[in-house]
Design a protein around this motif. Structure first.
Motif, short mmCIF file in Angstrom:
data_model
loop_
_atom_site.label_atom_id
_atom_site.label_comp_id
_atom_site.label_asym_id
_atom_site.label_seq_id
_atom_site.Cartn_x
_atom_site.Cartn_y
_atom_site.Cartn_z
N ILE A 5 0.86 -1.18 0.00
CA ILE A 5 0.00 0.00 0.00
C ILE A 5 0.89 1.23 0.00
CG2 ILE A 5 -1.75 1.29 1.27
CD1 ILE A 5 -2.56 -1.36 2.56
N ARG A 6 0.60 2.16 -0.87
CA ARG A 6 1.34 3.43 -0.90
C ARG A 6 0.38 4.54 -0.51
NH1 ARG A 6 5.20 5.48 -5.71
NH2 ARG A 6 6.21 3.56 -5.07
N VAL A 7 0.79 5.34 0.47
CA VAL A 7 -0.03 6.46 0.92
C VAL A 7 0.78 7.74 0.88
CG1 VAL A 7 -1.55 5.07 2.38
CG2 VAL A 7 0.51 6.06 3.35
N VAL A 19 -3.11 6.19 10.10
CA VAL A 19 -3.12 5.11 9.11
C VAL A 19 -2.92 3.76 9.80
CG1 VAL A 19 -1.96 4.13 7.09
CG2 VAL A 19 -2.31 6.60 7.25
N ALA A 20 -1.96 3.69 10.71
CA ALA A 20 -1.69 2.43 11.43
C ALA A 20 -2.89 2.00 12.26
CB ALA A 20 -0.46 2.61 12.32
N ARG A 21 -3.58 2.94 12.87
CA ARG A 21 -4.76 2.62 13.67
C ARG A 21 -5.87 2.03 12.78
NH1 ARG A 21 -4.52 6.64 16.89
NH2 ARG A 21 -5.40 8.17 15.45
N GLN A 32 6.46 -4.15 7.18
CA GLN A 32 7.59 -3.32 6.76
C GLN A 32 7.07 -1.96 6.32
OE1 GLN A 32 9.58 -4.79 3.27
NE2 GLN A 32 11.52 -3.89 3.89
N MET A 33 7.91 -0.93 6.51
CA MET A 33 7.54 0.40 6.09
C MET A 33 8.78 1.11 5.56
SD MET A 33 5.97 3.56 8.27
CE MET A 33 7.47 3.80 9.19
#
Length: 42
Positions: A5-7, A19-21, A32-33
């Motif tokens: 996913i790209r944000v 986003v993580a929530r 991974q990020m």
């Protein structure tokens, strides 16, 4: 299943946390990020 996913986020405290929530609430696990670019406060 593995997804990529790209944000694009504003460079502000809490942006990535939101986003993580949302991903966590959906049952996702962030494995991974990477920061690909940083430009004009984004």
């Amino acid at each position: 299943m593995l997804l990529r996913i790209r944000v694009r986020l504003p460079d502000r405290p809490g942006s990535l946390g939101k986003v993580a929530r949302i991903l966590g609430a959906a049952g996702a696990d962030v494995a991974q990020m990477a920061v690909l670019e940083r430009d004009n406060g984004r």
